[in-house]
Design an enzyme around this catalytic site. Structure first.
Site, PDB file in Angstrom:
ATOM      1  N   SER A 148       0.848  -1.208  -0.064  1.00 28.85           N
ATOM      2  CA  SER A 148       0.064   0.091   0.014  1.00 28.85           C
ATOM      3  C   SER A 148       0.814   1.161  -0.064  1.00 28.85           C
ATOM      4  CB  SER A 148      -1.063  -0.006   1.338  1.00 28.85           C
ATOM      5  OG  SER A 148      -1.621   1.376   1.484  1.00 28.85           O
ATOM      6  N   TYR A 161      -2.606  -0.087  10.312  1.00 33.22           N
ATOM      7  CA  TYR A 161      -2.190  -0.433   9.122  1.00 33.22           C
ATOM      8  C   TYR A 161      -1.066   0.213   8.536  1.00 33.22           C
ATOM      9  CZ  TYR A 161      -3.710  -1.065   4.165  1.00 33.22           C
ATOM     10  OH  TYR A 161      -3.769  -1.268   2.753  1.00 33.22           O
ATOM     11  N   LYS A 165       2.291  -2.091   6.375  1.00 32.95           N
ATOM     12  CA  LYS A 165       2.470  -1.643   5.190  1.00 32.95           C
ATOM     13  C   LYS A 165       3.955  -1.171   5.021  1.00 32.95           C
ATOM     14  CE  LYS A 165      -1.104  -3.613   3.584  1.00 32.95           C
ATOM     15  NZ  LYS A 165      -1.072  -4.797   2.892  1.00 32.95           N
ATOM     16  N   THR A 197     -12.503  -1.624  -3.056  1.00 32.41           N
ATOM     17  CA  THR A 197     -12.742  -2.935  -2.747  1.00 32.41           C
ATOM     18  C   THR A 197     -13.610  -2.920  -1.833  1.00 32.41           C
ATOM     19  OG1 THR A 197     -10.854  -3.024  -1.071  1.00 32.41           O
ATOM     20  CG2 THR A 197     -10.223  -3.591  -3.422  1.00 32.41           C
TER      21      THR A 197
END
Length: 256
Positions: A148, A161, A165, A197
């Site tokens: 990401s 997160y 990443k 998504t």
């Protein structure tokens, strides 16, 4: 004519039942590759396999459920798919979670922080570990991680997160160094900004990205980038974390 050169190759995709992972599996099947997908949900697995087989009846397609961060579980799934396909040439590690978004540092529970690292970092590590015996025997083998842009930039409320990443960027480098020279396995990652998504819509609390004021990729866009890294035509590309963020990383955010 230049082609991707993936016809007849065997490709394993974790997180392959939805989002980017499913798009990678679809695109690879369209290139004439044998496909194996791994996911956590038996229900989503059945739906994804039915879709892939209906869309690509000529392709060899296999599926297995597993927890990518549990070594015995992911090993069993990889072994099953490698047996079904007759070996592995390429692995795409796409399984991941976002965790809770929007929480300040002092609100993030330690177990939630660790769970994001478990799926997003330990998962790709274990996938590479258990797939390695098959990749060593593969044709022009590759291991590709879906990372990401959050591995390069940070935003408030995305601590777990962002950390996971960021780790993927360095895991990509480390694996590329360890696996390329002795075994000829290229390791790269694709690092997109927001992709439309189910995980992204759920994490951001949005039903649609249609009216947002910034560009959003489709899963098919990222699948194309992943397959380009798998291609033997990309023989010189190793240890790269490919940013796919419409150039936003190149813009200064300094308030001047």
């Amino acid at each position: 004519m230049i082609t991707l050169g993936l016809t007849g190759r065997n490709i394993l995709v974790t997180g392959g039942t939805s989002g980017i992972g499913l798009a990678v599996a679809e695109a690879a099947a369209g290139e004439g590759a044998g496909i194996g997908i791994i996911g956590r949900s038996p229900e989503r697995m059945q739906t994804a396999l039915a879709h892939l087989r209906a869309s690509h009846p000529e392709a060899t397609i296999s599926g297995a459920t597993a927890d990518v961060a549990e070594e015995d579980s992911i090993r069993s799934a990889v072994d099953q798919i490698a047996d079904d396909l007759g070996g592995l040439d390429h692995v795409v590690s796409s399984a991941g979670i976002a965790g809770s978004l929007g929480e300040a540092v002092e609100e993030v529970p330690a177990d939630e922080f660790l769970d994001v690292q478990r799926i997003n970092v330990v998962g790709p590590f274990l996938t590479a570990k258990v797939a390695l015996p098959y990749l060593k025997k593969g044709t022009a083998p590759t291991f590709t991680v879906i990372g990401s842009d959050s591995g390069f930039v940070a935003a408030p409320g995305m601590l777990a997160y962002n950390a996971s990443k960021g780790a993927i960027v360095q895991l990509t480098r480390a694996l590329s160094v360890e696996l390329h020279e002795p075994f000829g396995i290229r390791v790269n990652s694709v690092c997109p900004s927001i992709v439309d998504t189910p995980m992204a819509r759920d994490g951001m609390g949005m039903d649609s990205f249609a009216e947002v004021g910034y560009p959003v990729s489709t899963p098919a866009h990222i699948a194309w980038l992943a397959l380009s890294l798998l291609s033997p035509n990309s023989v010189a590309v190793n240890g790269v974390s490919l940013l796919a963020d419409y150039g936003y990383h190149a813009r200064s955010s300094f308030p001047a």
